[in-house]
Write an enzyme that holds these catalytic residues in place. Structure first.
Site, mmCIF file in Angstrom:
data_model
loop_
_atom_site.group_PDB
_atom_site.id
_atom_site.type_symbol
_atom_site.label_atom_id
_atom_site.label_comp_id
_atom_site.label_asym_id
_atom_site.label_seq_id
_atom_site.Cartn_x
_atom_site.Cartn_y
_atom_site.Cartn_z
ATOM 1 N N ASP A 111 0.814 -1.219 0.000
ATOM 2 C CA ASP A 111 0.000 0.000 0.000
ATOM 3 C C ASP A 111 0.846 1.267 0.000
ATOM 4 O O ASP A 111 1.951 1.284 0.556
ATOM 5 C CB ASP A 111 -0.893 0.039 1.245
ATOM 6 C CG ASP A 111 -2.159 -0.756 1.083
ATOM 7 O OD1 ASP A 111 -2.852 -0.557 0.071
ATOM 8 O OD2 ASP A 111 -2.472 -1.566 1.977
ATOM 9 N N GLU A 118 6.696 -14.638 1.451
ATOM 10 C CA GLU A 118 6.066 -15.932 1.742
ATOM 11 C C GLU A 118 6.703 -16.940 0.796
ATOM 12 O O GLU A 118 6.281 -17.089 -0.341
ATOM 13 C CB GLU A 118 4.559 -15.822 1.529
ATOM 14 C CG GLU A 118 3.923 -14.741 2.379
ATOM 15 C CD GLU A 118 2.726 -14.097 1.708
ATOM 16 O OE1 GLU A 118 2.557 -14.238 0.481
ATOM 17 O OE2 GLU A 118 1.957 -13.446 2.417
#
Length: 189
Positions: free
Chosen positions: A119, A129
């Site tokens: 963002d 991840e």
């Protein structure tokens, strides 16, 4: 609009966009390469019977740091959290998209499962991840190129950028691979 190499350098020169430590050689035609930090979070498969996004599970992961000069070995089917070496700070009118490196994807390394969006207003190390979908272990070397950050200009600055009180930014200022904080805003219906 996706920023070009020229635009990325201009944003960094104007001190609106920050990647620390910055290396100009990492700027690509429409992205900037990011490198792997040396800390990883591995899952403790024996601490809980299951993962519950509604619960705080502090012992779900353990922080691991390979010895100096040593890689982290990601085994087939294994999932761990890593993070970028770079501290990334975005202004209120730029969003980021983390993409994997094609050369690593061809070896079976996935850089992010679902959370590739950054963002406007975010500041911190980007949590990765990491999954090994290959049939052989993959060595992950601290400092290696692990992904590429694409930057997108918003049509106008965000009214409530990440980090503002109105947004409830759980990961602002994160250092290293940060475990899930899904329990902080989980709504049971």
């Amino acid at each position: 609009m996706l920023l070009s190499d020229r635009d990325i350098r201009a944003e960094i020169a104007a001190k609106r966009l920050a990647l620390e430590p910055f290396d100009d050689a990492l700027v690509q035609p429409s992205s900037i390469d990011v490198r792997l930090d040396r800390m990883f979070r591995v899952f403790n498969n024996t601490r809980y019977t299951h993962i519950d996004p509604a619960m705080q599970q502090d012992e779900l992961t353990t922080l691991v740091e390979p010895a100096e000069g040593e890689p982290f070995v990601l085994h087939p089917g294994e999932f761990v959290l890593g993070s970028t070496l770079e501290l990334c700070t975005l202004p209120d009118d730029l969003a980021g998209r983390l993409e994997g490196k094609s050369s690593l994807g061809r070896l079976g390394l996935l850089t992010h499962s679902t959370a590739g969006f950054i963002d406007p207003g975010f500041s911190g190390h980007i949590t990765l991840e990491l999954s090994n979908v290959a049939n052989l272990p993959i060595t992950l070397w601290p400092g290696m190129k692990i992904g590429q950050l694409c930057l997108l200009r918003l049509t106008s600055p965000a009214e409530n950028p990440y980090g503002s009180a109105a947004v409830g930014s759980k990961y602002q200022g994160q250092r290293g691979p940060t475990p899930s904080r899904s329990h902080l805003n989980f709504i049971k219906s």
